[in-house]
Design a protein around this motif. Structure first.
Motif, PDB file in Angstrom:
ATOM      1  N   ASP A  61       1.238  -1.431   0.104  1.00 56.16           N
ATOM      2  CA  ASP A  61      -0.349   0.155  -0.139  1.00 56.16           C
ATOM      3  C   ASP A  61       1.030   1.517  -0.030  1.00 56.16           C
ATOM      4  N   SER A  62       2.147   1.134  -0.054  1.00 52.04           N
ATOM      5  CA  SER A  62       2.603   2.044   0.301  1.00 52.04           C
ATOM      6  C   SER A  62       3.567   2.286  -1.446  1.00 52.04           C
ATOM      7  N   ALA A  63       3.734   3.972  -1.632  1.00 50.35           N
ATOM      8  CA  ALA A  63       4.657   4.235  -2.256  1.00 50.35           C
ATOM      9  C   ALA A  63       6.038   4.767  -2.435  1.00 50.35           C
ATOM     10  N   ASN A  64       7.130   4.585  -2.391  1.00 49.76           N
ATOM     11  CA  ASN A  64       8.035   5.218  -2.567  1.00 49.76           C
ATOM     12  C   ASN A  64       9.062   6.710  -4.119  1.00 49.76           C
ATOM     13  N   CYS A  65       8.573   7.369  -3.021  1.00 47.45           N
ATOM     14  CA  CYS A  65       9.072   9.143  -4.476  1.00 47.45           C
ATOM     15  C   CYS A  65      10.360   8.564  -4.251  1.00 47.45           C
ATOM     16  N   VAL A  66      11.237   8.925  -5.363  1.00 52.52           N
ATOM     17  CA  VAL A  66      12.708   8.738  -5.242  1.00 52.52           C
ATOM     18  C   VAL A  66      13.205   9.676  -6.608  1.00 52.52           C
ATOM     19  N   LEU A  82       7.290   7.737  -8.693  1.00 58.53           N
ATOM     20  CA  LEU A  82       6.777   6.809  -7.581  1.00 58.53           C
ATOM     21  C   LEU A  82       6.369   5.718  -8.139  1.00 58.53           C
ATOM     22  N   VAL A  83       6.879   4.786  -6.886  1.00 65.31           N
ATOM     23  CA  VAL A  83       6.666   3.313  -7.749  1.00 65.31           C
ATOM     24  C   VAL A  83       6.130   2.512  -5.583  1.00 65.31           C
ATOM     25  N   ARG A  84       5.686   1.394  -6.392  1.00 64.08           N
ATOM     26  CA  ARG A  84       5.122   0.991  -5.257  1.00 64.08           C
ATOM     27  C   ARG A  84       6.828   0.776  -4.501  1.00 64.08           C
ATOM     28  N   ALA A  85       6.403   0.096  -3.037  1.00 61.30           N
ATOM     29  CA  ALA A  85       7.241   0.040  -1.671  1.00 61.30           C
ATOM     30  C   ALA A  85       7.769  -1.582  -2.373  1.00 61.30           C
ATOM     31  N   ARG A 139       1.607   0.659 -11.661  1.00 61.34           N
ATOM     32  CA  ARG A 139       1.129  -0.640 -10.219  1.00 61.34           C
ATOM     33  C   ARG A 139       0.853   0.922  -9.472  1.00 61.34           C
ATOM     34  N   VAL A 140       0.836   1.270  -8.792  1.00 67.97           N
ATOM     35  CA  VAL A 140       0.502   2.836  -7.930  1.00 67.97           C
ATOM     36  C   VAL A 140      -0.588   3.025  -8.103  1.00 67.97           C
ATOM     37  N   LEU A 141      -1.608   2.924  -9.127  1.00 75.94           N
ATOM     38  CA  LEU A 141      -2.223   3.965  -9.725  1.00 75.94           C
ATOM     39  C   LEU A 141      -4.167   2.496  -9.444  1.00 75.94           C
ATOM     40  N   GLY A 142      -2.956   1.023  -8.781  1.00 80.91           N
ATOM     41  CA  GLY A 142      -4.137   0.685  -8.785  1.00 80.91           C
ATOM     42  C   GLY A 142      -4.433  -0.122  -6.763  1.00 80.91           C
ATOM     43  N   ILE A 143      -3.374   0.664  -6.150  1.00 71.78           N
ATOM     44  CA  ILE A 143      -3.698   1.057  -5.014  1.00 71.78           C
ATOM     45  C   ILE A 143      -4.529   1.940  -4.306  1.00 71.78           C
ATOM     46  N   ALA A 144      -5.473   1.011  -3.258  1.00 72.05           N
ATOM     47  CA  ALA A 144      -6.684   1.861  -3.040  1.00 72.05           C
ATOM     48  C   ALA A 144      -6.352   2.446  -1.530  1.00 72.05           C
ATOM     49  N   ARG A 145      -5.924   2.397  -1.233  1.00 66.33           N
ATOM     50  CA  ARG A 145      -5.254   3.723  -0.145  1.00 66.33           C
ATOM     51  C   ARG A 145      -4.379   3.600   0.443  1.00 66.33           C
ATOM     52  N   ALA A 146      -2.933   4.380  -1.167  1.00 60.24           N
ATOM     53  CA  ALA A 146      -2.560   4.748  -1.402  1.00 60.24           C
ATOM     54  C   ALA A 146      -1.277   5.692   0.133  1.00 60.24           C
TER      55      ALA A 146
END
Length: 180
Positions: A61-66, A82-85, A139-146
């Motif tokens: 559910d986490s996304a990291n911003c590098v 922005l990528v899923r953790a 993949r980040v867009l599919g997270i219900a509550r990012a």
């Protein structure tokens, strides 16, 4: 999980004290700001792995911003990725090609902090400097509550993952990340 702490959620606009200035500024004008919640966390748990364990949240559910940069013809080119953790940005191939640079690498931490106006460990895609590209793995867009940074280490933002594609400058890039 031993010592798991309960998070208290508030509308992000009601808690500007938990947001970096550029994040609060963006939320003040973003049409989807009402969907963004903020929760205060222990700053010692700002790292994604520590935060998910301490608060019993799924890593997916986490996304990291590098922040990544490279040069072409003397011009510096930057992007926040922005990528899923549970994945890693494909810096050496897809990011490099997308930025059209010979070599892409992580932007120096001190510069990323200074240029974004955000704290290390809290850099987020919300409120990035004008002109920065924002590459978002699909993949980040599919997270219900990012779960993303708030610009400061002492809180996290929670919002529908699909809304991250609506941020200023966002470009959805299929395959931006690979599983860790």
């Amino acid at each position: 999980m031993a010592g798991m702490t309960q998070l208290v959620f508030s509308p992000a606009l009601d808690r500007p004290d938990l947001l970096a200035a550029p994040v609060a500024e963006l939320l003040g004008t973003w049409p989807h700001a009402g969907e963004v919640q903020v929760a205060e966390i222990d700053p010692g748990h700002a790292d994604t792995a520590a935060m998910t364990e301490a608060y019993g949240l799924p890593l997916t559910d986490s996304a990291n911003c590098v922040v990544v940069s490279g040069r072409r013809a003397g011009e510096e080119r930057l992007a926040a990725c922005l990528v899923r953790a549970d994945t890693r940005a494909d810096v050496n191939n897809l990011v490099k090609r997308t930025l059209d640079v010979r070599k892409a690498s992580f932007h120096p931490m001190e510069r990323a902090v200074e240029e974004t106006g955000m704290e290390y460990g809290g850099i987020t895609p919300l409120g990035l400097p004008e002109g920065w590209r924002l590459l978002v793995d699909e993949r980040v867009l599919g997270i219900a509550r990012a779960i993303v940074g708030s610009g400061v280490r002492r809180s996290k933002l929670f919002l529908p993952g699909a809304r991250l594609a609506d941020l200023p400058g966002a470009e959805v890039v299929p395959g931006l990340a690979h599983p860790s």
